[in-house]
Design a protein around this motif. Sequence first.
Motif, PDB file in Angstrom:
ATOM      1  N   VAL A 138     -85.318 110.602 -23.520  1.00  0.00           N
ATOM      2  CA  VAL A 138     -85.418 110.506 -22.145  1.00  0.00           C
ATOM      3  C   VAL A 138     -84.915 109.193 -21.702  1.00  0.00           C
ATOM      4  O   VAL A 138     -84.902 108.138 -22.311  1.00  0.00           O
ATOM      5  CB  VAL A 138     -86.788 110.630 -21.639  1.00  0.00           C
ATOM      6  CG1 VAL A 138     -87.525 112.045 -21.994  1.00  0.00           C
ATOM      7  CG2 VAL A 138     -87.819 109.649 -22.259  1.00  0.00           C
ATOM      8  N   LYS A 139     -85.059 109.098 -20.284  1.00  0.00           N
ATOM      9  CA  LYS A 139     -84.335 107.739 -19.571  1.00  0.00           C
ATOM     10  C   LYS A 139     -85.597 107.132 -19.478  1.00  0.00           C
ATOM     11  O   LYS A 139     -87.138 107.689 -19.334  1.00  0.00           O
ATOM     12  CB  LYS A 139     -83.901 108.083 -18.226  1.00  0.00           C
ATOM     13  CG  LYS A 139     -82.580 108.820 -18.266  1.00  0.00           C
ATOM     14  CD  LYS A 139     -81.429 107.710 -18.766  1.00  0.00           C
ATOM     15  CE  LYS A 139     -80.045 108.231 -18.796  1.00  0.00           C
ATOM     16  NZ  LYS A 139     -79.438 108.170 -17.439  1.00  0.00           N
ATOM     17  N   ALA A 140     -85.791 105.830 -19.396  1.00  0.00           N
ATOM     18  CA  ALA A 140     -87.047 104.847 -19.303  1.00  0.00           C
ATOM     19  C   ALA A 140     -87.004 103.905 -17.952  1.00  0.00           C
ATOM     20  O   ALA A 140     -87.946 103.485 -17.738  1.00  0.00           O
ATOM     21  CB  ALA A 140     -86.901 103.930 -20.308  1.00  0.00           C
ATOM     22  N   VAL A 149     -83.594 114.966 -22.884  1.00  0.00           N
ATOM     23  CA  VAL A 149     -83.854 115.630 -21.378  1.00  0.00           C
ATOM     24  C   VAL A 149     -83.827 114.415 -20.532  1.00  0.00           C
ATOM     25  O   VAL A 149     -84.859 113.519 -20.273  1.00  0.00           O
ATOM     26  CB  VAL A 149     -85.335 116.270 -21.181  1.00  0.00           C
ATOM     27  CG1 VAL A 149     -85.513 117.154 -19.945  1.00  0.00           C
ATOM     28  CG2 VAL A 149     -85.729 117.217 -22.412  1.00  0.00           C
ATOM     29  N   ALA A 150     -82.760 114.231 -20.110  1.00  0.00           N
ATOM     30  CA  ALA A 150     -82.508 112.656 -19.263  1.00  0.00           C
ATOM     31  C   ALA A 150     -81.449 112.894 -18.380  1.00  0.00           C
ATOM     32  O   ALA A 150     -79.967 112.212 -18.577  1.00  0.00           O
ATOM     33  CB  ALA A 150     -82.049 111.732 -20.696  1.00  0.00           C
ATOM     34  N   THR A 151     -81.461 113.552 -17.115  1.00  0.00           N
ATOM     35  CA  THR A 151     -80.553 113.926 -16.125  1.00  0.00           C
ATOM     36  C   THR A 151     -79.214 113.736 -16.653  1.00  0.00           C
ATOM     37  O   THR A 151     -78.241 113.501 -16.178  1.00  0.00           O
ATOM     38  CB  THR A 151     -80.638 112.539 -15.279  1.00  0.00           C
ATOM     39  OG1 THR A 151     -80.198 111.112 -15.687  1.00  0.00           O
ATOM     40  CG2 THR A 151     -82.152 112.456 -14.577  1.00  0.00           C
ATOM     41  N   THR A 154     -77.390 100.654 -17.423  1.00  0.00           N
ATOM     42  CA  THR A 154     -78.552 101.580 -16.786  1.00  0.00           C
ATOM     43  C   THR A 154     -78.397 101.493 -15.421  1.00  0.00           C
ATOM     44  O   THR A 154     -77.851 100.625 -14.794  1.00  0.00           O
ATOM     45  CB  THR A 154     -80.144 100.959 -17.352  1.00  0.00           C
ATOM     46  OG1 THR A 154     -80.192  99.491 -16.733  1.00  0.00           O
ATOM     47  CG2 THR A 154     -80.401 101.041 -18.714  1.00  0.00           C
ATOM     48  N   TYR A 155     -79.010 102.387 -14.510  1.00  0.00           N
ATOM     49  CA  TYR A 155     -78.919 102.418 -13.183  1.00  0.00           C
ATOM     50  C   TYR A 155     -79.707 101.224 -12.533  1.00  0.00           C
ATOM     51  O   TYR A 155     -79.526 100.750 -11.370  1.00  0.00           O
ATOM     52  CB  TYR A 155     -79.290 103.705 -12.644  1.00  0.00           C
ATOM     53  CG  TYR A 155     -78.405 104.698 -13.043  1.00  0.00           C
ATOM     54  CD1 TYR A 155     -77.131 104.617 -12.357  1.00  0.00           C
ATOM     55  CD2 TYR A 155     -78.413 105.646 -13.807  1.00  0.00           C
ATOM     56  CE1 TYR A 155     -76.117 105.473 -12.744  1.00  0.00           C
ATOM     57  CE2 TYR A 155     -77.632 106.581 -14.270  1.00  0.00           C
ATOM     58  CZ  TYR A 155     -76.291 106.538 -13.590  1.00  0.00           C
ATOM     59  OH  TYR A 155     -75.324 107.457 -14.091  1.00  0.00           O
ATOM     60  N   SER A 156     -80.882 100.857 -13.455  1.00  0.00           N
ATOM     61  CA  SER A 156     -81.834  99.787 -12.747  1.00  0.00           C
ATOM     62  C   SER A 156     -81.203  98.369 -12.777  1.00  0.00           C
ATOM     63  O   SER A 156     -81.300  97.610 -11.913  1.00  0.00           O
ATOM     64  CB  SER A 156     -83.155  99.588 -13.521  1.00  0.00           C
ATOM     65  OG  SER A 156     -82.702  99.735 -14.953  1.00  0.00           O
ATOM     66  N   VAL A 183     -80.650 112.708  -6.654  1.00  0.00           N
ATOM     67  CA  VAL A 183     -82.095 112.665  -7.060  1.00  0.00           C
ATOM     68  C   VAL A 183     -82.483 111.540  -7.973  1.00  0.00           C
ATOM     69  O   VAL A 183     -83.719 110.833  -7.458  1.00  0.00           O
ATOM     70  CB  VAL A 183     -82.528 113.880  -7.839  1.00  0.00           C
ATOM     71  CG1 VAL A 183     -81.905 114.002  -9.461  1.00  0.00           C
ATOM     72  CG2 VAL A 183     -84.156 114.113  -8.077  1.00  0.00           C
ATOM     73  N   ILE A 184     -81.697 110.762  -8.503  1.00  0.00           N
ATOM     74  CA  ILE A 184     -81.908 109.623  -9.151  1.00  0.00           C
ATOM     75  C   ILE A 184     -82.185 108.473  -8.098  1.00  0.00           C
ATOM     76  O   ILE A 184     -82.959 107.401  -7.935  1.00  0.00           O
ATOM     77  CB  ILE A 184     -80.903 109.282 -10.190  1.00  0.00           C
ATOM     78  CG1 ILE A 184     -80.700 110.208 -11.286  1.00  0.00           C
ATOM     79  CG2 ILE A 184     -81.110 107.888 -10.900  1.00  0.00           C
ATOM     80  CD1 ILE A 184     -79.730 109.803 -12.219  1.00  0.00           C
ATOM     81  N   LEU A 185     -81.051 108.527  -7.402  1.00  0.00           N
ATOM     82  CA  LEU A 185     -80.870 107.416  -6.111  1.00  0.00           C
ATOM     83  C   LEU A 185     -82.244 107.469  -5.093  1.00  0.00           C
ATOM     84  O   LEU A 185     -82.694 106.404  -4.861  1.00  0.00           O
ATOM     85  CB  LEU A 185     -79.511 107.625  -5.451  1.00  0.00           C
ATOM     86  CG  LEU A 185     -78.539 107.624  -6.240  1.00  0.00           C
ATOM     87  CD1 LEU A 185     -77.116 107.806  -5.225  1.00  0.00           C
ATOM     88  CD2 LEU A 185     -78.403 105.853  -6.655  1.00  0.00           C
ATOM     89  N   THR A 227     -71.199 118.507  -8.277  1.00  0.00           N
ATOM     90  CA  THR A 227     -72.357 119.399  -8.647  1.00  0.00           C
ATOM     91  C   THR A 227     -72.682 118.937 -10.145  1.00  0.00           C
ATOM     92  O   THR A 227     -72.069 118.786 -11.128  1.00  0.00           O
ATOM     93  CB  THR A 227     -72.218 120.687  -8.812  1.00  0.00           C
ATOM     94  OG1 THR A 227     -71.515 121.003  -7.213  1.00  0.00           O
ATOM     95  CG2 THR A 227     -73.106 121.701  -9.009  1.00  0.00           C
ATOM     96  N   GLU A 228     -74.224 118.363 -10.269  1.00  0.00           N
ATOM     97  CA  GLU A 228     -74.441 118.058 -11.557  1.00  0.00           C
ATOM     98  C   GLU A 228     -75.726 118.874 -11.891  1.00  0.00           C
ATOM     99  O   GLU A 228     -76.719 118.846 -11.509  1.00  0.00           O
ATOM    100  CB  GLU A 228     -75.043 116.355 -11.407  1.00  0.00           C
ATOM    101  CG  GLU A 228     -74.156 115.373 -10.888  1.00  0.00           C
ATOM    102  CD  GLU A 228     -72.984 115.156 -11.622  1.00  0.00           C
ATOM    103  OE1 GLU A 228     -73.007 115.353 -12.840  1.00  0.00           O
ATOM    104  OE2 GLU A 228     -71.728 114.798 -10.977  1.00  0.00           O
ATOM    105  N   LYS A 229     -75.512 119.673 -12.914  1.00  0.00           N
ATOM    106  CA  LYS A 229     -76.249 120.693 -13.435  1.00  0.00           C
ATOM    107  C   LYS A 229     -77.017 119.920 -14.688  1.00  0.00           C
ATOM    108  O   LYS A 229     -76.432 119.776 -15.977  1.00  0.00           O
ATOM    109  CB  LYS A 229     -75.718 122.043 -13.825  1.00  0.00           C
ATOM    110  CG  LYS A 229     -75.076 122.683 -12.686  1.00  0.00           C
ATOM    111  CD  LYS A 229     -74.370 124.178 -13.221  1.00  0.00           C
ATOM    112  CE  LYS A 229     -73.844 124.680 -12.137  1.00  0.00           C
ATOM    113  NZ  LYS A 229     -72.891 126.013 -12.475  1.00  0.00           N
TER     114      LYS A 229
HETATM  115  N1  GLU Z   1     -76.199 113.379 -14.289  1.00  0.00           N
HETATM  116  C1  GLU Z   1     -75.287 112.421 -14.686  1.00  0.00           C
HETATM  117  C2  GLU Z   1     -74.810 112.382 -16.033  1.00  0.00           C
HETATM  118  O1  GLU Z   1     -75.261 113.104 -16.717  1.00  0.00           O
HETATM  119  C3  GLU Z   1     -75.579 110.914 -14.124  1.00  0.00           C
HETATM  120  C4  GLU Z   1     -76.927 110.697 -14.403  1.00  0.00           C
HETATM  121  C5  GLU Z   1     -76.984 109.838 -15.736  1.00  0.00           C
HETATM  122  O2  GLU Z   1     -76.422 108.991 -16.162  1.00  0.00           O
HETATM  123  O3  GLU Z   1     -77.986 109.968 -16.607  1.00  0.00           O
HETATM  124  O4  GLU Z   1     -73.878 111.527 -16.547  1.00  0.00           O
END
Ligand code: GLU
Length: 275
Positions: free
Chosen positions: A43-45, A104-106, A177-179, A198-200, A220-222
């Motif tokens: 997962v993302k942290a 399970v990490a976006t 990372t996005y942070s 949704v992350i933003l 579109t990001e599924k």
């Molecule tokens: N959903 C996009 C991807 O899988 C951006 C989010 C992310 O980096 O986790 O790359």
Amino acid sequence: MFGRSLFAVFSVMVAATACGGGSASYASVVDKAKNDKKLVIGVKADQPGLGLRTPDGAFAGFDVEVAKYVAKELGVDPANITFKETVSANREAFIEQGQVDMVVATYSITDARKQKVSFAGPYFVAGQDLLVRADEAALTGPETLNGKKLCSVAGSTPAQKVKSEYAKEVQLQEERTYSACVDRVLGGQLDAITTDNVILAGYAAQHAGKLKVVGKPFSTEKYGIGLKKDDTAGRKAVNDALQKMFSDGSWTKALQASVGASGFALPQAPQLERY
Ligand code: GLU
């Protein structure tokens, strides 16, 4: 006859050992869950509302709730999940190397990633957007990116899109990372972060009054659940679990509880891709 079956047993043992043992030495994640009653899930942290490490070292967010529900359906108590931090660039490798049983990490389902891993889902559909400082007036959508300094994450689909479609107009900085990107934009070194809306929204809520989401999605990001490549039984079992999560109300409840506070407009559950 006896000799032959003994040989067959031996061959299976050799094959299992050749796989390197550890969490990758199973045919399907369904077997791993059934036999070990444990799972390691990536997962993302650092993504509030989705996957975030809490001060006590646990993980929280919508992805974490989805992971717990799916694990339970596979016969694994949430207490027996080991959550492991993944960043965008190491998700395929973590699955391929057996460092995690699922991700399970976006994690957007893409054809390129399908060369290396399998996906169940989608369990959520997002869109690439922009996060800017609250007083930003000129950056109002992807058509206003000319000359701007953007931040995204290495190994992500939004960074890829910027490189393939906006390379001439923008300067892209790729962080791990996005942070890390959030700090750069708050500090004024960069103009915007680009990734899924949704992350933003989670970061905008975390820095209310300082950051805002532009709100013009341009992809579109599924989101899928990443599994070992060709784990057909795993895909089916995880999709069944997701279908149940959609229809018994748990999906909406988890989304509201995790993402609702950010003000993000909550969508309906998507249609699973049963290929
Ligand atoms: N959903 C996009 C991807 O899988 C951006 C989010 C992310 O980096 O986790 O790359």
